[in-house]
Write a protein that holds these residues in place. Structure first.
Motif, PDB file in Angstrom:
ATOM      1  N   THR A   1      -5.648   1.274   3.117  1.00 26.80           N
ATOM      2  CA  THR A   1      -6.482   0.399   2.507  1.00 26.80           C
ATOM      3  C   THR A   1      -5.302  -0.550   1.689  1.00 26.80           C
ATOM      4  O   THR A   1      -4.435  -0.222   0.914  1.00 26.80           O
ATOM      5  N   ASP A   2      -5.706  -1.894   1.758  1.00 30.35           N
ATOM      6  CA  ASP A   2      -4.906  -2.991   1.385  1.00 30.35           C
ATOM      7  C   ASP A   2      -5.588  -3.128  -0.117  1.00 30.35           C
ATOM      8  O   ASP A   2      -6.645  -3.428  -0.383  1.00 30.35           O
ATOM      9  N   TYR A   3      -4.641  -3.288  -0.939  1.00 31.29           N
ATOM     10  CA  TYR A   3      -5.142  -3.709  -2.614  1.00 31.29           C
ATOM     11  C   TYR A   3      -3.869  -4.967  -2.762  1.00 31.29           C
ATOM     12  O   TYR A   3      -3.047  -4.874  -2.774  1.00 31.29           O
ATOM     13  N   LEU A   4      -4.615  -6.031  -3.253  1.00 28.84           N
ATOM     14  CA  LEU A   4      -3.917  -7.028  -3.705  1.00 28.84           C
ATOM     15  C   LEU A   4      -4.622  -7.654  -5.066  1.00 28.84           C
ATOM     16  O   LEU A   4      -5.586  -7.951  -5.130  1.00 28.84           O
TER      17      LEU A   4
ATOM     18  N   ASP B   1      -5.163  -6.120  -7.573  1.00 32.63           N
ATOM     19  CA  ASP B   1      -6.420  -5.495  -8.110  1.00 32.63           C
ATOM     20  C   ASP B   1      -5.866  -4.555  -9.096  1.00 32.63           C
ATOM     21  O   ASP B   1      -5.124  -3.571  -9.076  1.00 32.63           O
ATOM     22  N   PRO B   2      -6.457  -4.701 -10.391  1.00 30.79           N
ATOM     23  CA  PRO B   2      -5.925  -3.751 -11.651  1.00 30.79           C
ATOM     24  C   PRO B   2      -6.306  -2.243 -11.412  1.00 30.79           C
ATOM     25  O   PRO B   2      -5.682  -1.502 -11.897  1.00 30.79           O
ATOM     26  N   ASP B   3      -7.445  -1.966 -10.350  1.00 31.66           N
ATOM     27  CA  ASP B   3      -7.620  -0.658 -10.172  1.00 31.66           C
ATOM     28  C   ASP B   3      -7.023  -0.047  -9.001  1.00 31.66           C
ATOM     29  O   ASP B   3      -7.340   0.987  -8.497  1.00 31.66           O
ATOM     30  N   ALA B   4      -5.979  -0.808  -8.382  1.00 32.28           N
ATOM     31  CA  ALA B   4      -5.249  -0.293  -7.252  1.00 32.28           C
ATOM     32  C   ALA B   4      -4.415   0.956  -7.846  1.00 32.28           C
ATOM     33  O   ALA B   4      -4.161   1.027  -8.900  1.00 32.28           O
ATOM     34  N   PRO B   5      -4.346   1.919  -6.949  1.00 28.29           N
ATOM     35  CA  PRO B   5      -3.466   3.071  -7.140  1.00 28.29           C
ATOM     36  C   PRO B   5      -1.973   2.625  -7.287  1.00 28.29           C
ATOM     37  O   PRO B   5      -1.593   1.472  -6.794  1.00 28.29           O
ATOM     38  N   ARG B   6      -1.127   3.513  -8.030  1.00 29.17           N
ATOM     39  CA  ARG B   6       0.405   2.975  -8.289  1.00 29.17           C
ATOM     40  C   ARG B   6       1.138   3.233  -7.030  1.00 29.17           C
ATOM     41  O   ARG B   6       1.076   4.518  -6.497  1.00 29.17           O
ATOM     42  N   ALA B   7       1.808   2.290  -6.640  1.00 25.47           N
ATOM     43  CA  ALA B   7       2.848   2.783  -5.754  1.00 25.47           C
ATOM     44  C   ALA B   7       3.777   3.656  -5.892  1.00 25.47           C
ATOM     45  O   ALA B   7       4.196   4.008  -6.904  1.00 25.47           O
TER      46      ALA B   7
ATOM     47  N   ILE C   1      -0.366  -0.792  -0.418  1.00 28.79           N
ATOM     48  CA  ILE C   1      -1.072  -0.154   0.709  1.00 28.79           C
ATOM     49  C   ILE C   1      -1.200   1.397   0.576  1.00 28.79           C
ATOM     50  O   ILE C   1      -0.206   1.899   0.682  1.00 28.79           O
ATOM     51  N   ALA C   2      -2.589   1.903   0.597  1.00 29.30           N
ATOM     52  CA  ALA C   2      -2.618   3.094   0.082  1.00 29.30           C
ATOM     53  C   ALA C   2      -3.216   3.854   1.636  1.00 29.30           C
ATOM     54  O   ALA C   2      -4.166   3.348   2.179  1.00 29.30           O
ATOM     55  N   TYR C   3      -2.512   4.913   1.943  1.00 32.40           N
ATOM     56  CA  TYR C   3      -2.811   5.737   3.070  1.00 32.40           C
ATOM     57  C   TYR C   3      -3.706   7.051   2.932  1.00 32.40           C
ATOM     58  O   TYR C   3      -3.372   7.542   1.510  1.00 32.40           O
TER      59      TYR C   3
ATOM     60  N   GLY D   1      -1.778   9.955   0.823  1.00 33.03           N
ATOM     61  CA  GLY D   1      -1.526   9.883  -0.564  1.00 33.03           C
ATOM     62  C   GLY D   1      -0.199   8.981  -0.865  1.00 33.03           C
ATOM     63  O   GLY D   1       0.000   8.842  -1.875  1.00 33.03           O
ATOM     64  N   GLU D   2       0.379   8.403   0.255  1.00 36.61           N
ATOM     65  CA  GLU D   2       1.284   7.571   0.210  1.00 36.61           C
ATOM     66  C   GLU D   2       0.770   6.293  -0.384  1.00 36.61           C
ATOM     67  O   GLU D   2      -0.291   5.765   0.326  1.00 36.61           O
ATOM     68  N   VAL D   3       1.356   5.665  -1.274  1.00 44.22           N
ATOM     69  CA  VAL D   3       1.087   4.238  -1.748  1.00 44.22           C
ATOM     70  C   VAL D   3       2.207   3.284  -1.623  1.00 44.22           C
ATOM     71  O   VAL D   3       3.096   3.507  -2.274  1.00 44.22           O
ATOM     72  N   ARG D   4       2.156   2.460  -0.693  1.00 47.31           N
ATOM     73  CA  ARG D   4       3.441   1.571  -0.431  1.00 47.31           C
ATOM     74  C   ARG D   4       3.440   0.217  -1.331  1.00 47.31           C
ATOM     75  O   ARG D   4       2.373  -0.307  -1.135  1.00 47.31           O
ATOM     76  N   GLN D   5       4.580  -0.104  -2.008  1.00 45.41           N
ATOM     77  CA  GLN D   5       4.529  -1.463  -2.352  1.00 45.41           C
ATOM     78  C   GLN D   5       4.811  -2.123  -1.133  1.00 45.41           C
ATOM     79  O   GLN D   5       5.837  -1.931  -0.311  1.00 45.41           O
ATOM     80  N   GLU D   6       4.220  -3.285  -1.064  1.00 41.32           N
ATOM     81  CA  GLU D   6       4.781  -4.157   0.206  1.00 41.32           C
ATOM     82  C   GLU D   6       6.053  -4.478   0.206  1.00 41.32           C
ATOM     83  O   GLU D   6       6.843  -4.871  -0.856  1.00 41.32           O
TER      84      GLU D   6
END
Length: 155
Positions: free
Chosen positions: A4-7, A9-15, A89-91, A94-99
């Motif tokens: 899931t891509d977040y752009l 978004d203040p509610d996005a998970p932390r990288a 980008i959240a996988y 559990g991995e959350v990548r900073q672009e």
């Protein structure tokens, strides 16, 4: 693995990761761009993915295009570097990548269109038809920069 891509978004998970990735703008002789429909989220995108240890960025780009589309390419330039910390980008693992993506330009030199585990569809798309495709805004930015003949984007 679904993503899931977040752009902005203040509610996005932390990288929690930063991975070198490549995306490739491949244009055919008619000026159409090579796109895949991603199997994990249904969005249309440029072919690309993570660079593996032991390979160069160009080698990663060539490999990813071949794996995802069946098209063999030659790298002809760099389109841009994308590192927006507000795009994560959240996988599902559990991995959350900073672009962090290096976008290259390429031309086809062989092969034939085919799908893969990562691409449910592969198509040469006329730039005038991009609005008809479901494309994430960050990917659309890469495509637009890749279609422009200018200095590489850095952002």
């Amino acid at each position: 693995m679904p993503k899931t891509d977040y752009l902005n978004d203040p509610d996005a998970p932390r990288a929690n990761a930063l991975v070198v990735a490549v995306a490739v703008v491949v244009l055919d002789e008619s000026g159409r761009v090579l796109l895949i429909r991603r199997s994990d989220n249904g969005y249309w995108a440029l072919p690309g993915g993570a660079q593996d240890l032991g390979e160069s960025t160009a080698q990663a780009a060539i490999r990813e295009v071949s794996e995802e589309t069946g098209i063999d390419v030659e790298i002809v330039g760099i389109s841009g570097i994308y590192s927006n910390p507000r795009h994560v980008i959240a996988y599902d693992d559990g991995e959350v990548r900073q672009e962090f993506s290096i976008c290259l330009r390429a031309r086809p030199v062989g092969g034939s269109l085919r799908t893969s585990d990562e691409s449910s569809q592969v198509d040469w798309v006329d730039p005038a038809e991009l609005a008809e495709r479901r494309i994430h805004p960050t990917m659309l930015l890469r495509i637009k920069h890749g279609l422009e003949a200018q200095e590489p984007y850095i952002g």
